[in-house]
Design a protein around this motif. Sequence first.
Motif: not given
Length: 243
Positions: A69-96
């Motif tokens: 379960s710890k490995s599963l949690y780590k995988i999901r956490l990485e996916r969630d971080r990547n998703r938030k990072k991509a959303a943040h980059m899109r927000a920055v590009l929209r603002k620029e």
Amino acid sequence: MSELPVELWTQILEVGVKSYVLTYKDLCCVSISSPRLRRLSDDDCLWSHLLSSDYPSSSSSFPSSASSSKSLYKIRLERDRNRKKAAHMRAVLRKESQIAEHYRRLGELENWLMVETNKLTTTLTELSNLRTVREATVALNVWQPEVIRARQTQIVEQCSVSVDSRSRTLDMELKICKQQIAIFWKALKDERQRLNLAKEELTSLKYHPLKDHKFIDSSNNVSHIKRRSKDAINSKVKQLRST
């Protein structure tokens, strides 16, 4: 702490996780405290509860190769971080992109303001010439030397339209120019305020407390937009306000 039995430590961790007091970060901090706590914090039951509570709808998307379960949690956490990072980059590009649009709008307003200011200057010059013609017309009825009288007659004859009608038309154009310039100045002020607000929002988006952050002005991305000189506009508007 070392005198507490393993069963008690296990119950403490279970109660903390199930009552949502301990998060995955807390378990990671506990695990580096001692080898004993590391073994206890790696318990699959703890991470299984965290996994089901933090990511309840995504258990079916995990690969079957993940064994704990710890490995599963780590995988999901990485996916969630990547998703938030991509959303943040899109927000920055929209603002620029929004900042670039503000610069483009400012360039248009400055162009329109320059056109109306030039029109105003032309109107003022023509009005001044009409006043000269009117003065020459009045002076024809006064006795003057022949040379001066001939020059005044030439000035009057060169004016092909009625001085009074043309003067009224120019007065109307002058009022319209003044109204347009006032509108453009207000639009410029509002657009600059929106631009400054967008810059502040972009600075907030790019801010990171652990990095030496330096805000890069997005005007570098819109260098193709030509900025009009404010001095040229202000000097002509001063003529407007003095009339």
